[in-house]
Scaffold this motif. Structure first.
Motif, PDB file in Angstrom:
ATOM      1  N   MET A  57       0.823  -1.209   0.000  1.00  0.00           N
ATOM      2  CA  MET A  57       0.000   0.000   0.000  1.00  0.00           C
ATOM      3  C   MET A  57       0.856   1.257   0.000  1.00  0.00           C
ATOM      4  N   ASP A 119      -5.390  -2.775  -5.031  1.00  0.00           N
ATOM      5  CA  ASP A 119      -4.671  -3.151  -3.812  1.00  0.00           C
ATOM      6  C   ASP A 119      -5.584  -3.081  -2.598  1.00  0.00           C
ATOM      7  N   ARG A 120      -6.391  -2.026  -2.494  1.00  0.00           N
ATOM      8  CA  ARG A 120      -7.322  -1.893  -1.354  1.00  0.00           C
ATOM      9  C   ARG A 120      -8.413  -2.957  -1.417  1.00  0.00           C
ATOM     10  N   TYR A 215     -14.264  -0.158  -5.512  1.00  0.00           N
ATOM     11  CA  TYR A 215     -14.859   0.469  -4.337  1.00  0.00           C
ATOM     12  C   TYR A 215     -16.284  -0.022  -4.088  1.00  0.00           C
ATOM     13  N   CYS A 238     -13.378   5.591   2.365  1.00  0.00           N
ATOM     14  CA  CYS A 238     -13.780   5.333   0.977  1.00  0.00           C
ATOM     15  C   CYS A 238     -14.384   6.575   0.328  1.00  0.00           C
ATOM     16  N   HIS A 241     -11.659   9.087  -0.527  1.00  0.00           N
ATOM     17  CA  HIS A 241     -10.929   8.634  -1.711  1.00  0.00           C
ATOM     18  C   HIS A 241     -11.741   8.886  -2.979  1.00  0.00           C
ATOM     19  N   TYR A 287      -5.077  10.516   0.909  1.00  0.00           N
ATOM     20  CA  TYR A 287      -4.551   9.151   0.898  1.00  0.00           C
ATOM     21  C   TYR A 287      -3.545   8.896   2.017  1.00  0.00           C
ATOM     22  N   ASN A 291      -3.967   8.549   7.447  1.00  0.00           N
ATOM     23  CA  ASN A 291      -3.504   7.231   7.851  1.00  0.00           C
ATOM     24  C   ASN A 291      -2.691   7.345   9.146  1.00  0.00           C
TER      25      ASN A 291
END
Length: 311
Positions: A57, A119-120, A215, A238, A241, A287, A291
């Motif tokens: 990620m 990837d997510r 998604y 989500c 994003h 993004y 985090n």
């Protein structure tokens, strides 16, 4: 002008033809550029310096930050330099070089966003197979393929552009944008326009559809999570994003896939500002800085102890 070799330079008209608006818009552009570069650079340094973030990620986030810095740096510095110096010209070769790198970095950015969505999807919907699926080879391919494909597309557009003749050298834009140059040409541009749609579909529409599919599957998986708090946090991530995705792809689609009769210089310029300045500036905040692990790495990077040298 009967031959493209007689065009030695182009005149970039900028963000606005009114001097007062140009001053304000250039100031805002400078702020967006510096903020975006700073955010992406910090993200890049934090990921590289922290071994705990050396995972798929963060590998994709690192490449996204690098691409965003390169993408914005192909157009904004030249625009600001022209504004400060009062010279609004750009040579023919420099114009083609700017167009080449703009297409290459922009297309790679678009394809990489779809790789990140994949990837997510694997991480959330198939967690037990994540490390097996997202192995080193696959991660490398998901980064190398966008770079190679985008450069091939950019080469084709640049070569075709060198064979066009131009009726005027005044570009109603702040950089050498592909559509703007095609509109200035006196030559037959049917091939150029067709390839804009074909290549644009492959690097814009296809990734956008893949992101929406990823998604959607993520949303279905998150909906099944029993924890209300966990569900709310996942949906919040989500949604943030997707807001950037819609801003980036929506404005690009509006510029390159909208009927010709609906195009205006002001609308196209405003839409271009959104995907060339605003979206890359928002990426590190949406993004990365939301985090927890990355914020911890940034605090470590910026702390006094991190930079302190042993006596």
């Amino acid at each position: 002008m009967d031959n493209w070799t007689r065009v030695s330079e182009f005149i970039l008209l900028g963000l606005s033809e009114q001097p007062q608006q140009q001053e304000v818009l250039c100031g805002l552009s400078c702020g967006l550029y510096l903020t975006g570069c700073l955010g992406n650079m910090l993200t890049l340094l934090a990921i590289v310096s922290d071994p705990h973030l050396h995972s798929p990620m963060y590998f994709f986030l690192c490449n996204l930050s690098l691409l965003d810095i390169c993408f914005t740096s192909t157009t904004i510095p030249k625009m600001l330099l022209n504004h400060l110096s009062g010279h609004t010209t750009i040579s023919f070769s420099a114009c083609l070089a700017q167009m080449y790198f703009f297409i290459a970095f922009g297309a790679a950015d678009s394809i990489l966003l779809s790789a990140m969505a994949y990837d997510r999807y694997v991480a959330i919907c198939c967690p037990l197979q994540y490390m097996t699926t997202m192995n080193v080879l696959r991660c490398a391919l998901l980064v190398v393929v966008p770079w190679v494909l985008s450069n091939l597309i950019s080469i084709v557009h640049t070569i075709l552009m060198t064979h066009l003749s131009f009726c005027t050298n005044r570009i109603p834009h702040f950089f050498c944008e592909l559509n703007a140059l095609i509109k200035l040409s006196c030559s037959d541009t049917q091939v150029n326009k067709m390839l804009v749609l074909v290549f644009g579909s492959s690097v814009v529409l296809v990734p956008f559809v893949c992101i929406m599919a990823s998604y959607t599957l993520i949303a279905v998986a998150v909906w099944k999570v029993p924890s209300t708090r966990g569900k709310g946090k996942a949906f919040s991530t989500c949604v943030s994003h997707l807001c950037v995705v819609f801003l980036f792809y929506g404005t690009i689609i509006g510029v390159y896939f909208k009927p010709t009769s609906l195009h205006t210089t002001q609308r196209d310029t405003a839409a271009t500002v959104m995907y060339t300045m605003v979206a890359p500036m928002l990426n590190p905040f949406i993004y990365s800085l939301r985090n927890r692990d990355l914020k911890s790495a940034l605090r470590k990077l910026l702390s006094e102890n991190h930079f302190a040298k042993p006596l």
